[in-house]
Design a protein around this motif. Structure first.
Motif, mmCIF file in Angstrom:
data_model
loop_
_atom_site.group_PDB
_atom_site.id
_atom_site.type_symbol
_atom_site.label_atom_id
_atom_site.label_comp_id
_atom_site.label_asym_id
_atom_site.label_seq_id
_atom_site.Cartn_x
_atom_site.Cartn_y
_atom_site.Cartn_z
ATOM 1 N N LEU A 23 0.824 -1.192 0.000
ATOM 2 C CA LEU A 23 0.000 0.000 0.000
ATOM 3 C C LEU A 23 0.866 1.254 0.000
ATOM 4 C CD1 LEU A 23 -2.894 1.101 0.113
ATOM 5 C CD2 LEU A 23 -2.667 1.092 2.595
ATOM 6 N N VAL A 24 1.974 1.201 0.782
ATOM 7 C CA VAL A 24 2.880 2.351 0.845
ATOM 8 C C VAL A 24 3.527 2.594 -0.509
ATOM 9 C CG1 VAL A 24 5.003 3.230 1.902
ATOM 10 C CG2 VAL A 24 3.300 2.071 3.302
ATOM 11 N N SER A 25 3.932 1.537 -1.192
ATOM 12 C CA SER A 25 4.558 1.712 -2.503
ATOM 13 C C SER A 25 3.553 2.233 -3.523
ATOM 14 C CB SER A 25 5.203 0.412 -2.972
ATOM 15 O OG SER A 25 4.228 -0.593 -3.091
ATOM 16 N N LEU A 26 2.288 1.820 -3.423
ATOM 17 C CA LEU A 26 1.257 2.326 -4.325
ATOM 18 C C LEU A 26 1.019 3.813 -4.093
ATOM 19 C CD1 LEU A 26 -0.840 1.669 -6.496
ATOM 20 C CD2 LEU A 26 -2.437 1.114 -4.670
ATOM 21 N N LEU A 27 0.985 4.237 -2.822
ATOM 22 C CA LEU A 27 0.811 5.663 -2.513
ATOM 23 C C LEU A 27 2.021 6.469 -2.981
ATOM 24 C CD1 LEU A 27 -0.828 5.583 1.032
ATOM 25 C CD2 LEU A 27 -1.850 6.342 -1.107
ATOM 26 N N SER A 28 3.213 5.915 -2.853
ATOM 27 C CA SER A 28 4.419 6.605 -3.321
ATOM 28 C C SER A 28 4.374 6.798 -4.835
ATOM 29 C CB SER A 28 5.675 5.822 -2.949
ATOM 30 O OG SER A 28 5.777 5.704 -1.562
ATOM 31 N N LEU A 29 3.967 5.772 -5.545
ATOM 32 C CA LEU A 29 3.856 5.851 -7.006
ATOM 33 C C LEU A 29 2.803 6.874 -7.411
ATOM 34 C CD1 LEU A 29 4.742 4.717 -9.740
ATOM 35 C CD2 LEU A 29 2.982 2.968 -9.483
ATOM 36 N N LEU A 30 1.687 6.909 -6.713
ATOM 37 C CA LEU A 30 0.628 7.864 -6.989
ATOM 38 C C LEU A 30 1.110 9.291 -6.765
ATOM 39 C CD1 LEU A 30 -2.315 8.267 -7.821
ATOM 40 C CD2 LEU A 30 -2.945 7.995 -5.430
ATOM 41 N N CYS A 31 1.890 9.541 -5.700
ATOM 42 C CA CYS A 31 2.438 10.873 -5.412
ATOM 43 C C CYS A 31 3.407 11.314 -6.509
ATOM 44 C CB CYS A 31 3.134 10.883 -4.051
ATOM 45 S SG CYS A 31 1.980 10.813 -2.679
ATOM 46 N N ILE A 32 4.217 10.394 -7.005
ATOM 47 C CA ILE A 32 5.166 10.722 -8.076
ATOM 48 C C ILE A 32 4.405 11.088 -9.350
ATOM 49 C CG2 ILE A 32 6.934 9.744 -9.601
ATOM 50 C CD1 ILE A 32 7.900 8.138 -7.142
ATOM 51 N N CYS A 33 3.354 10.318 -9.661
ATOM 52 C CA CYS A 33 2.556 10.600 -10.858
ATOM 53 C C CYS A 33 1.863 11.950 -10.741
ATOM 54 C CB CYS A 33 1.519 9.500 -11.082
ATOM 55 S SG CYS A 33 2.242 7.950 -11.663
ATOM 56 N N MET A 34 1.342 12.266 -9.579
ATOM 57 C CA MET A 34 0.651 13.542 -9.376
ATOM 58 C C MET A 34 1.627 14.707 -9.486
ATOM 59 S SD MET A 34 -2.539 12.897 -9.006
ATOM 60 C CE MET A 34 -3.265 14.294 -8.200
ATOM 61 N N ALA A 35 2.848 14.540 -9.033
ATOM 62 C CA ALA A 35 3.846 15.600 -9.119
ATOM 63 C C ALA A 35 4.234 15.857 -10.570
ATOM 64 C CB ALA A 35 5.086 15.235 -8.301
ATOM 65 N N GLY A 36 4.180 14.827 -11.414
ATOM 66 C CA GLY A 36 4.514 14.984 -12.830
ATOM 67 C C GLY A 36 3.412 15.668 -13.614
ATOM 68 N N CYS A 37 2.234 15.804 -13.055
ATOM 69 C CA CYS A 37 1.103 16.428 -13.746
ATOM 70 C C CYS A 37 0.913 17.846 -13.231
ATOM 71 C CB CYS A 37 -0.169 15.617 -13.521
ATOM 72 S SG CYS A 37 -0.087 13.949 -14.186
ATOM 73 N N SER A 38 1.933 18.640 -13.316
ATOM 74 C CA SER A 38 1.835 20.013 -12.818
ATOM 75 C C SER A 38 1.020 20.877 -13.768
ATOM 76 C CB SER A 38 3.236 20.600 -12.640
ATOM 77 O OG SER A 38 3.858 20.724 -13.900
ATOM 78 N N ASP A 39 0.698 22.051 -13.335
ATOM 79 C CA ASP A 39 -0.115 22.991 -14.107
ATOM 80 C C ASP A 39 0.785 23.987 -14.831
ATOM 81 O OD1 ASP A 39 -2.471 24.041 -15.047
ATOM 82 O OD2 ASP A 39 -2.696 25.431 -13.367
ATOM 83 N N ASP A 40 1.724 23.462 -15.646
ATOM 84 C CA ASP A 40 2.676 24.339 -16.331
ATOM 85 C C ASP A 40 2.373 24.475 -17.823
ATOM 86 O OD1 ASP A 40 3.311 21.812 -17.088
ATOM 87 O OD2 ASP A 40 5.472 21.988 -16.742
ATOM 88 N N HIS A 41 1.101 24.301 -18.209
ATOM 89 C CA HIS A 41 0.746 24.415 -19.627
ATOM 90 C C HIS A 41 0.670 25.891 -20.038
ATOM 91 C CE1 HIS A 41 -3.169 24.926 -17.695
ATOM 92 N NE2 HIS A 41 -3.549 25.549 -18.796
ATOM 93 N N GLU A 42 0.867 26.122 -21.320
ATOM 94 C CA GLU A 42 0.765 27.480 -21.850
ATOM 95 C C GLU A 42 -0.626 27.674 -22.417
ATOM 96 O OE1 GLU A 42 3.913 29.018 -24.353
ATOM 97 O OE2 GLU A 42 5.153 27.334 -23.763
ATOM 98 N N ASP A 43 -1.140 28.880 -22.279
ATOM 99 C CA ASP A 43 -2.418 29.215 -22.882
ATOM 100 C C ASP A 43 -2.170 29.853 -24.233
ATOM 101 O OD1 ASP A 43 -4.064 28.310 -20.840
ATOM 102 O OD2 ASP A 43 -3.838 30.171 -19.710
ATOM 103 N N TYR A 44 -2.838 29.357 -25.249
ATOM 104 C CA TYR A 44 -2.733 29.911 -26.581
ATOM 105 C C TYR A 44 -4.042 30.616 -26.913
ATOM 106 C CZ TYR A 44 1.358 26.975 -27.109
ATOM 107 O OH TYR A 44 2.586 26.396 -26.948
ATOM 108 N N PRO A 45 -3.966 31.730 -27.602
ATOM 109 C CA PRO A 45 -5.210 32.411 -27.963
ATOM 110 C C PRO A 45 -5.988 31.562 -28.964
ATOM 111 C CG PRO A 45 -3.334 33.457 -29.033
ATOM 112 C CD PRO A 45 -2.789 32.421 -28.094
ATOM 113 N N PRO A 46 -7.307 31.702 -28.974
ATOM 114 C CA PRO A 46 -8.100 30.901 -29.903
ATOM 115 C C PRO A 46 -7.837 31.326 -31.354
ATOM 116 C CG PRO A 46 -9.472 32.514 -28.789
ATOM 117 C CD PRO A 46 -8.123 32.575 -28.151
ATOM 118 N N ILE A 47 -7.765 30.347 -32.223
ATOM 119 C CA ILE A 47 -7.582 30.630 -33.650
ATOM 120 C C ILE A 47 -8.959 30.820 -34.263
ATOM 121 C CG2 ILE A 47 -6.805 29.720 -35.864
ATOM 122 C CD1 ILE A 47 -4.525 28.350 -34.401
ATOM 123 N N VAL A 48 -9.134 31.953 -34.930
ATOM 124 C CA VAL A 48 -10.385 32.301 -35.581
ATOM 125 C C VAL A 48 -10.243 31.993 -37.070
ATOM 126 C CG1 VAL A 48 -11.962 34.211 -36.104
ATOM 127 C CG2 VAL A 48 -10.758 34.153 -33.912
#
Length: 186
Positions: free
Chosen positions: A1-26
């Motif tokens: 269970l501890v190893s599963l929680l550790s793996l889940l924490c690593i995966c969540m850390a890799g999904c940061s909110d560092d995306h760029e916003d692009y203006p909509p193409i018209v």
């Protein structure tokens, strides 16, 4: 269970909110202003707004004029960036008698499918579907059948099979203040 929680924490850390916003193409029809060399300098939207272009690396064979185009673009900081630009057929309508003189007494009316039509910026705009095998030589004209009644004339080159549907755009200038317009596509 501890190893599963550790793996889940690593995966969540890799999904940061560092995306760029692009203006909509018209994607819309507009006018492009060209210079003496044919370079695209500015774009004029149908509401009259004019925007300088971020990059002036687009060229046309039309010089010192306004060219009707279908464009994909973004607007940021008062400037327009073009991602795609295609000239569309745009012409004033001609009287039927004039076209009959040029076409041996026949008004060419090869079929086209209407996808949509709308009025904006002093134009009747059309998105049509044309069945073709890709042969060049399709000819078009706007015809004024009678006062306020217009049609799009289309002549396909001989030997052009109806192999696939090609999307095409057209714009016909209309008189300012025209309250109603009748238009036919064959």
């Amino acid at each position: 269970l501890v190893s599963l929680l550790s793996l889940l924490c690593i995966c969540m850390a890799g999904c940061s909110d560092d995306h760029e916003d692009y203006p909509p193409i018209v994607s819309d029809l507009l006018l492009v202003r060209t210079d003496a060399l044919g370079r695209c300098q500015a774009a004029v939207l149908d509401d009259g707004s004019t925007y300088p272009l971020v990059s002036q690396s687009l060229w046309t064979d039309k010089r010192d004029t306004l060219v009707r185009c279908q464009a994909s673009y973004t607007i940021e900081s008062g400037k327009m960036e073009l991602y795609g630009l295609t000239e569309v057929f745009a012409s004033r309508p001609y009287p039927a008698s004039f076209i009959l003189q040029l076409s041996d007494g026949i008004l060419p009316r090869d079929p086209m499918k209407v996808v949509s039509m709308w009025k904006s910026g002093g134009y009747i705009n059309m998105h049509l579907s044309l069945m073709t095998a890709g042969l060049k030589g399709h000819t078009y004209a706007f015809c004024e059948d009678s006062t306020g009644c217009y049609s799009l004339l289309h002549s396909r080159p001989s030997g052009d099979a109806e192999a696939y549907a090609k999307s095409v755009f057209f714009s016909m200038p209309i008189q300012q203040g025209a309250e109603s317009v009748t238009f036919s596509v064959h």
